[in-house]
Design a protein around this motif. Sequence first.
Motif, PDB file in Angstrom:
ATOM      1  N   ILE A 172       8.157  74.782  15.643  1.00  0.00           N
ATOM      2  CA  ILE A 172       8.358  73.684  16.603  1.00  0.00           C
ATOM      3  C   ILE A 172       9.628  73.856  17.437  1.00  0.00           C
ATOM      4  O   ILE A 172       9.954  72.990  18.247  1.00  0.00           O
ATOM      5  N   ARG A 173      10.335  74.975  17.257  1.00  0.00           N
ATOM      6  CA  ARG A 173      11.621  75.138  17.948  1.00  0.00           C
ATOM      7  C   ARG A 173      11.471  75.025  19.459  1.00  0.00           C
ATOM      8  O   ARG A 173      12.309  74.428  20.138  1.00  0.00           O
ATOM      9  N   PHE A 174      10.422  75.586  20.005  1.00  0.00           N
ATOM     10  CA  PHE A 174      10.166  75.529  21.449  1.00  0.00           C
ATOM     11  C   PHE A 174      10.062  74.082  21.918  1.00  0.00           C
ATOM     12  O   PHE A 174      10.644  73.690  22.925  1.00  0.00           O
ATOM     13  N   PHE A 175       9.344  73.254  21.154  1.00  0.00           N
ATOM     14  CA  PHE A 175       9.136  71.862  21.533  1.00  0.00           C
ATOM     15  C   PHE A 175      10.394  71.025  21.311  1.00  0.00           C
ATOM     16  O   PHE A 175      10.688  70.105  22.071  1.00  0.00           O
ATOM     17  N   ARG A 176      11.137  71.342  20.261  1.00  0.00           N
ATOM     18  CA  ARG A 176      12.369  70.611  19.971  1.00  0.00           C
ATOM     19  C   ARG A 176      13.355  70.764  21.134  1.00  0.00           C
ATOM     20  O   ARG A 176      13.994  69.801  21.560  1.00  0.00           O
ATOM     21  N   ARG A 177      13.450  71.973  21.663  1.00  0.00           N
ATOM     22  CA  ARG A 177      14.363  72.221  22.787  1.00  0.00           C
ATOM     23  C   ARG A 177      13.930  71.419  24.007  1.00  0.00           C
ATOM     24  O   ARG A 177      14.761  70.818  24.697  1.00  0.00           O
ATOM     25  N   ILE A 178      12.633  71.416  24.289  1.00  0.00           N
ATOM     26  CA  ILE A 178      12.125  70.674  25.444  1.00  0.00           C
ATOM     27  C   ILE A 178      12.388  69.178  25.268  1.00  0.00           C
ATOM     28  O   ILE A 178      12.825  68.494  26.202  1.00  0.00           O
ATOM     29  N   ASP A 179      12.130  68.674  24.074  1.00  0.00           N
ATOM     30  CA  ASP A 179      12.312  67.251  23.794  1.00  0.00           C
ATOM     31  C   ASP A 179      13.751  66.825  24.034  1.00  0.00           C
ATOM     32  O   ASP A 179      14.019  65.764  24.615  1.00  0.00           O
ATOM     33  N   LEU A 180      14.708  67.665  23.607  1.00  0.00           N
ATOM     34  CA  LEU A 180      16.115  67.292  23.700  1.00  0.00           C
ATOM     35  C   LEU A 180      16.739  67.608  25.060  1.00  0.00           C
ATOM     36  O   LEU A 180      17.928  67.398  25.253  1.00  0.00           O
ATOM     37  N   GLU A 181      15.938  68.082  26.003  1.00  0.00           N
ATOM     38  CA  GLU A 181      16.432  68.203  27.372  1.00  0.00           C
ATOM     39  C   GLU A 181      16.622  66.822  27.988  1.00  0.00           C
ATOM     40  O   GLU A 181      17.381  66.655  28.941  1.00  0.00           O
ATOM     41  N   SER A 182      15.932  65.835  27.461  1.00  0.00           N
ATOM     42  CA  SER A 182      15.998  64.469  27.973  1.00  0.00           C
ATOM     43  C   SER A 182      17.265  63.781  27.465  1.00  0.00           C
ATOM     44  O   SER A 182      17.489  63.682  26.256  1.00  0.00           O
ATOM     45  N   ALA A 183      18.112  63.299  28.390  1.00  0.00           N
ATOM     46  CA  ALA A 183      19.353  62.618  28.001  1.00  0.00           C
ATOM     47  C   ALA A 183      19.086  61.385  27.138  1.00  0.00           C
ATOM     48  O   ALA A 183      19.772  61.181  26.124  1.00  0.00           O
ATOM     49  N   PRO A 184      18.119  60.522  27.489  1.00  0.00           N
ATOM     50  CA  PRO A 184      17.837  59.362  26.615  1.00  0.00           C
ATOM     51  C   PRO A 184      17.427  59.784  25.210  1.00  0.00           C
ATOM     52  O   PRO A 184      17.797  59.151  24.216  1.00  0.00           O
ATOM     53  N   ARG A 185      16.657  60.873  25.110  1.00  0.00           N
ATOM     54  CA  ARG A 185      16.232  61.351  23.791  1.00  0.00           C
ATOM     55  C   ARG A 185      17.435  61.836  22.993  1.00  0.00           C
ATOM     56  O   ARG A 185      17.537  61.608  21.787  1.00  0.00           O
ATOM     57  N   ARG A 186      18.369  62.504  23.658  1.00  0.00           N
ATOM     58  CA  ARG A 186      19.574  62.972  22.961  1.00  0.00           C
ATOM     59  C   ARG A 186      20.387  61.783  22.455  1.00  0.00           C
ATOM     60  O   ARG A 186      20.888  61.795  21.334  1.00  0.00           O
ATOM     61  N   ASP A 187      20.516  60.749  23.286  1.00  0.00           N
ATOM     62  CA  ASP A 187      21.264  59.561  22.876  1.00  0.00           C
ATOM     63  C   ASP A 187      20.622  58.903  21.657  1.00  0.00           C
ATOM     64  O   ASP A 187      21.315  58.498  20.709  1.00  0.00           O
ATOM     65  N   ARG A 188      19.292  58.804  21.662  1.00  0.00           N
ATOM     66  CA  ARG A 188      18.595  58.210  20.516  1.00  0.00           C
ATOM     67  C   ARG A 188      18.791  59.056  19.269  1.00  0.00           C
ATOM     68  O   ARG A 188      18.920  58.531  18.162  1.00  0.00           O
ATOM     69  N   THR A 189      18.813  60.379  19.469  1.00  0.00           N
ATOM     70  CA  THR A 189      18.987  61.278  18.325  1.00  0.00           C
ATOM     71  C   THR A 189      20.306  61.012  17.616  1.00  0.00           C
ATOM     72  O   THR A 189      20.363  60.928  16.383  1.00  0.00           O
ATOM     73  N   TYR A 190      21.381  60.866  18.376  1.00  0.00           N
ATOM     74  CA  TYR A 190      22.686  60.592  17.769  1.00  0.00           C
ATOM     75  C   TYR A 190      22.671  59.261  17.033  1.00  0.00           C
ATOM     76  O   TYR A 190      23.165  59.147  15.895  1.00  0.00           O
ATOM     77  N   HIS A 191      22.119  58.235  17.659  1.00  0.00           N
ATOM     78  CA  HIS A 191      22.064  56.911  17.038  1.00  0.00           C
ATOM     79  C   HIS A 191      21.230  56.941  15.759  1.00  0.00           C
ATOM     80  O   HIS A 191      21.638  56.396  14.719  1.00  0.00           O
TER      81      HIS A 191
END
Length: 240
Positions: A172-191
Amino acid sequence: MTRGRSSGEKSAATRAVRAADSVERVYARIKDFAIDYRFRPGERINEVELAAELAVSRTPVRAALNRLQRDGFVTAVPNKGFFARELTPEAVRDLYELRAAIERAAFVLACERATDAEIEAAAEAWTRHSNLKDEGSWAKIAVADESFHRALTKLSKNAQMIGALEGLCARIRFFRRIDLESAPRRDRTYHEHDAIIDALRRRDAADGASLLERHITLSSAHAIEVAARGLARLFPGTAA
Protein backbone atom coordinates in the motif's frame (compact mmCIF):
# COMPACT_ATOMS: atom_id res chain seq x y z
CA MET A 1 38.55 -38.05 10.79
CA THR A 2 36.28 -35.90 8.64
CA ARG A 3 37.65 -35.31 5.17
CA GLY A 4 37.69 -31.69 3.98
CA ARG A 5 35.64 -30.70 0.97
CA SER A 6 37.27 -30.95 -2.42
CA SER A 7 37.92 -27.85 -4.52
CA GLY A 8 35.03 -28.92 -6.77
CA GLU A 9 32.64 -29.12 -3.85
CA LYS A 10 33.79 -25.73 -2.60
CA SER A 11 33.30 -24.20 -6.04
CA ALA A 12 29.79 -25.65 -6.29
CA ALA A 13 28.92 -24.26 -2.85
CA THR A 14 30.28 -20.84 -3.81
CA ARG A 15 28.22 -20.82 -7.01
CA ALA A 16 25.11 -21.75 -5.03
CA VAL A 17 25.65 -18.87 -2.60
CA ARG A 18 26.22 -16.43 -5.44
CA ALA A 19 23.08 -17.63 -7.21
CA ALA A 20 21.03 -17.15 -4.03
CA ASP A 21 22.48 -13.66 -3.57
CA SER A 22 21.66 -12.83 -7.18
CA VAL A 23 18.03 -13.90 -6.77
CA GLU A 24 17.75 -11.84 -3.58
CA ARG A 25 19.13 -8.72 -5.25
CA VAL A 26 16.91 -9.16 -8.29
CA TYR A 27 13.89 -9.75 -6.06
CA ALA A 28 14.58 -6.52 -4.14
CA ARG A 29 14.94 -4.48 -7.35
CA ILE A 30 11.83 -5.86 -9.01
CA LYS A 31 9.86 -5.47 -5.78
CA ASP A 32 10.79 -1.76 -5.73
CA PHE A 33 9.53 -1.50 -9.31
CA ALA A 34 6.26 -3.16 -8.32
CA ILE A 35 5.77 -1.04 -5.18
CA ASP A 36 6.03 2.15 -7.24
CA TYR A 37 3.96 0.74 -10.11
CA ARG A 38 6.92 0.95 -12.45
CA PHE A 39 4.97 -1.79 -14.23
CA ARG A 40 1.66 -0.24 -15.16
CA PRO A 41 -1.50 -1.96 -13.87
CA GLY A 42 -2.37 -5.00 -15.96
CA GLU A 43 0.81 -4.72 -18.05
CA ARG A 44 2.55 -7.93 -19.08
CA ILE A 45 6.07 -8.02 -17.62
CA ASN A 46 8.69 -8.69 -20.28
CA GLU A 47 11.15 -11.03 -18.59
CA VAL A 48 13.76 -10.73 -21.35
CA GLU A 49 13.83 -6.93 -21.19
CA LEU A 50 13.82 -6.99 -17.39
CA ALA A 51 16.75 -9.42 -17.30
CA ALA A 52 18.68 -7.22 -19.73
CA GLU A 53 17.98 -4.09 -17.67
CA LEU A 54 19.19 -5.79 -14.49
CA ALA A 55 22.14 -7.43 -16.29
CA VAL A 56 21.22 -10.94 -15.19
CA SER A 57 19.89 -14.10 -16.81
CA ARG A 58 16.20 -14.90 -16.91
CA THR A 59 16.59 -17.52 -14.17
CA PRO A 60 16.81 -15.12 -11.18
CA VAL A 61 14.17 -12.89 -12.80
CA ARG A 62 11.76 -15.81 -13.05
CA ALA A 63 12.53 -16.87 -9.46
CA ALA A 64 11.93 -13.30 -8.22
CA LEU A 65 8.66 -12.98 -10.13
CA ASN A 66 7.39 -16.27 -8.71
CA ARG A 67 8.15 -15.00 -5.23
CA LEU A 68 6.51 -11.64 -5.97
CA GLN A 69 3.41 -13.47 -7.12
CA ARG A 70 3.19 -15.19 -3.74
CA ASP A 71 3.68 -11.79 -2.08
CA GLY A 72 0.81 -10.23 -4.04
CA PHE A 73 2.81 -7.83 -6.22
CA VAL A 74 2.28 -9.53 -9.58
CA THR A 75 -0.11 -12.08 -11.05
CA ALA A 76 0.63 -15.06 -13.28
CA VAL A 77 -1.46 -16.32 -16.18
CA PRO A 78 -0.69 -19.85 -17.42
CA ASN A 79 1.07 -19.84 -20.80
CA LYS A 80 1.03 -16.03 -20.87
CA GLY A 81 3.46 -14.94 -18.19
CA PHE A 82 3.49 -12.44 -15.34
CA PHE A 83 1.39 -9.29 -15.16
CA ALA A 84 1.50 -6.19 -12.96
CA ARG A 85 -1.13 -6.01 -10.24
CA GLU A 86 -4.30 -4.13 -11.11
CA LEU A 87 -5.22 -0.81 -9.52
CA THR A 88 -8.91 -0.58 -8.66
CA PRO A 89 -10.91 1.17 -5.90
CA GLU A 90 -11.98 -2.25 -4.58
CA ALA A 91 -8.37 -3.45 -4.36
CA VAL A 92 -7.29 -0.29 -2.50
CA ARG A 93 -10.24 -0.55 -0.09
CA ASP A 94 -9.60 -4.27 0.54
CA LEU A 95 -5.94 -3.71 1.38
CA TYR A 96 -6.76 -0.93 3.84
CA GLU A 97 -9.49 -3.01 5.47
CA LEU A 98 -7.01 -5.85 5.95
CA ARG A 99 -4.48 -3.43 7.39
CA ALA A 100 -7.10 -2.08 9.81
CA ALA A 101 -7.98 -5.58 10.98
CA ILE A 102 -4.33 -6.44 11.67
CA GLU A 103 -3.52 -3.19 13.44
CA ARG A 104 -6.70 -3.24 15.50
CA ALA A 105 -5.92 -6.72 16.82
CA ALA A 106 -2.26 -5.82 17.38
CA PHE A 107 -3.23 -2.75 19.40
CA VAL A 108 -5.30 -4.85 21.80
CA LEU A 109 -2.33 -7.17 22.36
CA ALA A 110 0.03 -4.21 22.72
CA CYS A 111 -2.05 -2.86 25.60
CA GLU A 112 -1.60 -6.21 27.35
CA ARG A 113 2.01 -7.02 26.51
CA ALA A 114 4.07 -3.84 25.99
CA THR A 115 6.06 -2.27 28.78
CA ASP A 116 5.75 1.45 29.53
CA ALA A 117 9.23 2.00 28.10
CA GLU A 118 8.31 0.20 24.87
CA ILE A 119 5.16 2.28 24.54
CA GLU A 120 7.14 5.50 24.91
CA ALA A 121 9.66 4.32 22.32
CA ALA A 122 6.83 3.65 19.84
CA ALA A 123 5.34 7.08 20.54
CA GLU A 124 8.74 8.63 19.92
CA ALA A 125 8.81 6.94 16.50
CA TRP A 126 6.15 9.45 15.54
CA THR A 127 6.64 12.53 17.75
CA ARG A 128 10.26 13.03 16.68
CA HIS A 129 8.92 13.77 13.20
CA SER A 130 6.48 16.46 14.38
CA ASN A 131 8.47 19.16 12.57
CA LEU A 132 7.56 17.60 9.23
CA LYS A 133 4.00 18.88 9.62
CA ASP A 134 5.18 22.48 9.43
CA GLU A 135 7.53 21.70 6.56
CA GLY A 136 4.70 20.13 4.56
CA SER A 137 7.03 17.30 3.54
CA TRP A 138 4.31 14.83 2.61
CA ALA A 139 6.73 12.23 1.24
CA LYS A 140 8.73 12.23 4.48
CA ILE A 141 5.51 12.16 6.51
CA ALA A 142 4.44 9.05 4.59
CA VAL A 143 7.69 7.32 5.62
CA ALA A 144 7.26 8.44 9.24
CA ASP A 145 3.61 7.34 9.24
CA GLU A 146 4.54 3.85 8.06
CA SER A 147 7.30 3.59 10.68
CA PHE A 148 4.88 4.61 13.43
CA HIS A 149 2.27 2.02 12.52
CA ARG A 150 4.88 -0.70 12.23
CA ALA A 151 6.22 0.29 15.67
CA LEU A 152 2.72 0.01 17.13
CA THR A 153 2.24 -3.46 15.68
CA LYS A 154 5.60 -4.64 17.01
CA LEU A 155 4.29 -3.92 20.51
CA SER A 156 1.87 -6.82 20.06
CA LYS A 157 4.85 -9.18 20.20
CA ASN A 158 3.01 -11.36 17.71
CA ALA A 159 5.45 -12.37 14.96
CA GLN A 160 2.70 -13.32 12.51
CA MET A 161 0.95 -9.96 12.78
CA ILE A 162 4.26 -8.12 12.48
CA GLY A 163 5.22 -10.08 9.37
CA ALA A 164 1.79 -9.66 7.79
CA LEU A 165 1.87 -5.89 8.27
CA GLU A 166 5.41 -5.66 6.88
CA GLY A 167 4.26 -7.19 3.60
CA LEU A 168 1.06 -5.18 3.53
CA CYS A 169 2.87 -1.87 4.07
CA ALA A 170 4.89 -2.47 0.93
CA ARG A 171 1.74 -3.23 -1.07
CA ILE A 172 0.00 0.00 0.00
CA ARG A 173 3.04 2.31 0.04
CA PHE A 174 2.09 3.83 -3.33
CA PHE A 175 -1.40 4.69 -2.06
CA ARG A 176 -0.19 5.92 1.32
CA ARG A 177 2.03 8.50 -0.39
CA ILE A 178 -0.82 9.69 -2.60
CA ASP A 179 -3.20 9.92 0.37
CA LEU A 180 -0.77 12.05 2.39
CA GLU A 181 -0.22 14.52 -0.43
CA SER A 182 -3.44 16.13 0.82
CA ALA A 183 -2.78 18.80 3.48
CA PRO A 184 -6.11 18.16 5.29
CA ARG A 185 -5.31 14.44 5.39
CA ARG A 186 -1.88 15.17 6.88
CA ASP A 187 -3.45 17.39 9.55
CA ARG A 188 -5.94 14.65 10.47
CA THR A 189 -3.11 12.14 10.62
CA TYR A 190 -1.27 14.15 13.28
CA HIS A 191 -4.44 14.66 15.32
CA GLU A 192 -5.47 11.00 15.08
CA HIS A 193 -2.00 9.71 15.91
CA ASP A 194 -1.97 11.83 19.08
CA ALA A 195 -5.29 10.29 20.13
CA ILE A 196 -4.02 6.76 19.39
CA ILE A 197 -0.86 7.36 21.44
CA ASP A 198 -2.96 8.69 24.33
CA ALA A 199 -5.15 5.56 24.28
CA LEU A 200 -2.03 3.36 24.21
CA ARG A 201 -0.53 5.12 27.20
CA ARG A 202 -3.81 4.60 29.06
CA ARG A 203 -3.85 1.00 27.83
CA ASP A 204 -7.41 1.56 26.67
CA ALA A 205 -7.64 -1.30 24.17
CA ALA A 206 -11.24 -0.67 23.12
CA ASP A 207 -10.84 3.06 22.49
CA GLY A 208 -7.48 2.71 20.75
CA ALA A 209 -8.60 -0.13 18.52
CA SER A 210 -11.66 1.86 17.47
CA LEU A 211 -9.54 4.95 16.77
CA LEU A 212 -7.13 2.89 14.67
CA GLU A 213 -9.89 1.32 12.61
CA ARG A 214 -11.44 4.71 11.80
CA HIS A 215 -8.00 6.16 11.11
CA ILE A 216 -7.01 3.45 8.63
CA THR A 217 -10.16 2.23 6.87
CA LEU A 218 -10.84 3.99 3.62
CA SER A 219 -14.44 4.67 2.74
CA SER A 220 -15.59 3.53 -0.70
CA ALA A 221 -15.61 7.15 -1.90
CA HIS A 222 -12.10 7.77 -0.62
CA ALA A 223 -10.85 4.53 -2.18
CA ILE A 224 -12.23 5.66 -5.54
CA GLU A 225 -10.46 9.01 -5.14
CA VAL A 226 -7.09 7.50 -4.21
CA ALA A 227 -7.28 4.93 -7.01
CA ALA A 228 -8.22 7.62 -9.53
CA ARG A 229 -5.31 9.79 -8.47
CA GLY A 230 -3.00 6.80 -8.70
CA LEU A 231 -4.18 5.98 -12.22
CA ALA A 232 -3.77 9.61 -13.24
CA ARG A 233 -0.18 9.47 -12.00
CA LEU A 234 0.52 6.31 -13.95
CA PHE A 235 -1.43 7.23 -17.08
CA PRO A 236 -1.02 10.99 -17.67
CA GLY A 237 -4.17 12.41 -19.19
CA THR A 238 -6.49 10.17 -17.16
CA ALA A 239 -9.14 12.18 -15.36
CA ALA A 240 -8.52 12.21 -11.60
